[in-house]
Design a protein around this motif. Sequence first.
Motif, mmCIF file in Angstrom:
data_model
loop_
_atom_site.group_PDB
_atom_site.id
_atom_site.type_symbol
_atom_site.label_atom_id
_atom_site.label_comp_id
_atom_site.label_asym_id
_atom_site.label_seq_id
_atom_site.Cartn_x
_atom_site.Cartn_y
_atom_site.Cartn_z
ATOM 1 N N ASP A 147 -5.097 1.597 5.811
ATOM 2 C CA ASP A 147 -5.163 0.351 6.583
ATOM 3 C C ASP A 147 -6.077 0.533 7.799
ATOM 4 N N GLY A 148 -7.109 1.329 7.627
ATOM 5 C CA GLY A 148 -7.926 1.818 8.731
ATOM 6 C C GLY A 148 -7.537 3.227 9.088
ATOM 7 N N GLU A 149 -6.312 3.603 8.733
ATOM 8 C CA GLU A 149 -5.799 4.960 8.869
ATOM 9 C C GLU A 149 -5.243 5.391 7.523
ATOM 10 N N LEU A 150 -5.215 6.698 7.289
ATOM 11 C CA LEU A 150 -4.683 7.249 6.053
ATOM 12 C C LEU A 150 -3.211 7.583 6.237
ATOM 13 N N ARG A 151 -2.376 7.026 5.351
ATOM 14 C CA ARG A 151 -0.933 7.168 5.506
ATOM 15 C C ARG A 151 -0.288 7.537 4.170
ATOM 16 N N VAL A 152 0.828 8.232 4.229
ATOM 17 C CA VAL A 152 1.676 8.483 3.070
ATOM 18 C C VAL A 152 3.107 8.167 3.449
ATOM 19 N N ILE A 153 3.785 7.412 2.611
ATOM 20 C CA ILE A 153 5.200 7.099 2.798
ATOM 21 C C ILE A 153 5.984 7.733 1.661
ATOM 22 N N THR A 154 7.040 8.477 2.008
ATOM 23 C CA THR A 154 7.892 9.110 1.019
ATOM 24 C C THR A 154 9.282 9.282 1.599
ATOM 25 N N GLY A 177 4.902 7.822 -8.661
ATOM 26 C CA GLY A 177 5.359 9.075 -8.092
ATOM 27 C C GLY A 177 6.369 8.873 -6.977
ATOM 28 N N VAL A 178 6.652 9.941 -6.246
ATOM 29 C CA VAL A 178 7.680 9.927 -5.210
ATOM 30 C C VAL A 178 7.125 9.547 -3.850
ATOM 31 N N ALA A 179 5.817 9.259 -3.783
ATOM 32 C CA ALA A 179 5.188 8.901 -2.518
ATOM 33 C C ALA A 179 4.085 7.891 -2.784
ATOM 34 N N ALA A 180 3.800 7.077 -1.775
ATOM 35 C CA ALA A 180 2.688 6.134 -1.830
ATOM 36 C C ALA A 180 1.683 6.508 -0.760
ATOM 37 N N ALA A 181 0.414 6.555 -1.139
ATOM 38 C CA ALA A 181 -0.678 6.809 -0.196
ATOM 39 C C ALA A 181 -1.361 5.491 0.108
ATOM 40 N N GLY A 182 -1.595 5.232 1.391
ATOM 41 C CA GLY A 182 -2.188 3.964 1.775
ATOM 42 C C GLY A 182 -3.319 4.112 2.762
ATOM 43 N N VAL A 238 10.030 -0.225 0.946
ATOM 44 C CA VAL A 238 9.676 0.432 2.209
ATOM 45 C C VAL A 238 8.199 0.198 2.528
ATOM 46 N N VAL A 239 7.342 0.306 1.516
ATOM 47 C CA VAL A 239 5.923 0.044 1.734
ATOM 48 C C VAL A 239 5.719 -1.398 2.192
ATOM 49 N N ALA A 240 6.415 -2.337 1.578
ATOM 50 C CA ALA A 240 6.294 -3.739 1.965
ATOM 51 C C ALA A 240 6.703 -3.952 3.419
ATOM 52 N N GLU A 241 7.717 -3.232 3.862
ATOM 53 C CA GLU A 241 8.204 -3.382 5.239
ATOM 54 C C GLU A 241 7.249 -2.763 6.258
ATOM 55 N N ARG A 242 6.597 -1.659 5.896
ATOM 56 C CA ARG A 242 5.826 -0.892 6.873
ATOM 57 C C ARG A 242 4.327 -1.166 6.850
ATOM 58 N N SER A 243 3.851 -1.835 5.840
ATOM 59 C CA SER A 243 2.414 -2.061 5.719
ATOM 60 C C SER A 243 2.002 -3.358 6.397
ATOM 61 N N PRO A 244 0.826 -3.369 7.029
ATOM 62 C CA PRO A 244 0.283 -4.661 7.453
ATOM 63 C C PRO A 244 -0.028 -5.505 6.216
ATOM 64 N N ALA A 245 -0.053 -6.790 6.411
ATOM 65 C CA ALA A 245 -0.318 -7.711 5.302
ATOM 66 C C ALA A 245 -1.412 -8.690 5.723
ATOM 67 N N PRO A 246 -2.102 -9.276 4.755
ATOM 68 C CA PRO A 246 -1.946 -9.118 3.306
ATOM 69 C C PRO A 246 -2.422 -7.754 2.835
ATOM 70 N N ALA A 247 -1.857 -7.336 1.682
ATOM 71 C CA ALA A 247 -2.153 -5.997 1.175
ATOM 72 C C ALA A 247 -2.142 -6.017 -0.348
ATOM 73 N N LEU A 256 -8.138 -8.248 2.932
ATOM 74 C CA LEU A 256 -6.854 -7.561 3.006
ATOM 75 C C LEU A 256 -6.803 -6.629 4.211
ATOM 76 N N GLU A 257 -5.597 -6.266 4.582
ATOM 77 C CA GLU A 257 -5.378 -5.342 5.697
ATOM 78 C C GLU A 257 -5.047 -3.932 5.236
ATOM 79 N N ALA A 258 -4.569 -3.773 4.000
ATOM 80 C CA ALA A 258 -4.151 -2.449 3.544
ATOM 81 C C ALA A 258 -4.151 -2.410 2.019
ATOM 82 N N VAL A 259 -4.219 -1.160 1.487
ATOM 83 C CA VAL A 259 -4.116 -0.938 0.043
ATOM 84 C C VAL A 259 -3.328 0.343 -0.175
ATOM 85 N N TRP A 260 -2.475 0.344 -1.222
ATOM 86 C CA TRP A 260 -1.543 1.440 -1.450
ATOM 87 C C TRP A 260 -1.597 1.916 -2.894
#
Length: 384
Positions: free
Chosen positions: A55-62, A48-53, A94-103, A20-24
Amino acid sequence: MVDLAARTDRLDAYLDERGLEAVWFARPNGFAWLTGGDNVVDADAPTGVAAAGYDGELRVITDNIEADRLADEELPDAFAVESVPWYADSLAEVVAERSPAPAAADFDVPGFEAVDGSRLRQPLTDDDVERYRELGREVAAAVETVCRNLEPEDPEYEVAAGIDISLASRDVDTPVVLVGGAERAQAFRHYTPSDAALGDYALVSVTAERAGLYASMTRTVAFDAPDWFEERHRAAARVEATALRATEAAAAGTLSGGGEGADGDAPDPDAPDTAGDVFEAIRAAYAAVGFADEWEQHHQGGAAGFAGREWIATPGSDEPVRRPMGYAWNPTVQGTKSEDTHLVAPDLTERLTKTGRWPTHEVEPVDVAGIDDEPVELAAPVVR
């Protein structure tokens, strides 16, 4: 603060293993495990109101309502916070659009596979253990303070309200508060609070949460307990002691023999025995104390950490028994219960939900092959 290096090491291994390329993570306990922060606004929502992911970097989408608050109050600086308008598509889309795949994700994201967050959260890291110790002390202090002031005429719901307030003052949430007076504790294993008075004795059971970690405990207060009470409580306590010693052996790979190393004689801590092996010791303990069928009336508990129970022991369960890890065993014998959260580590076993100010008793485990027969110090009933 969480040990982000330890988290990302596990996630790198997971991504490599799964291709995989990412996990959320958007479920509150998964988000808290990765970030150390809280993504809950609506406690009734499963995510919750945000997803933490990762993909080699630490990200939060909200969304833009939450982004600044999360960045200022909930998240380590290592996380890049990405904001979308509050009226945009759902968080999952939004996570599906912004995350690398497969995830993978711990919530329903279109095209992503599901991640078993519980396996990733086990075992605990050193920083988890230290925060768990603090939580255990706070939970025990709050619950025991209330319990020491109980009176037979107190309504169950007032006791529950007092526990909620006492824990809230310590910044601890209470997803489970059970208060059973003598009549209802004998009738039900889950004694959700009612307007009934406590009567001759009371059981108070709590699962409490802070920063994603959960601790469970039960305290018993006896005013004029029935003649059978002491025998049943002692029996439940012996089952808890047996479960704890069986957990130690299973984590070391010496309970069933299934965890032996390749040479056939050296235990392999990386190949532990299972929850099913511990369950068989529990079932044997019930028989040995004279209450062979009581295990059928309520679950027996299991691993604890970033969930009230990361898993519950059942017959044949293949969940590995890890260390260091929290374990909350909660055996019941009708009308009685024995429960605390313990840390089981390679070098020690420690009762986390304790203050040192509640009476204890030395409890012998039953004779089960493969376990240590040393007594365990457990919480005793308070007699008023």
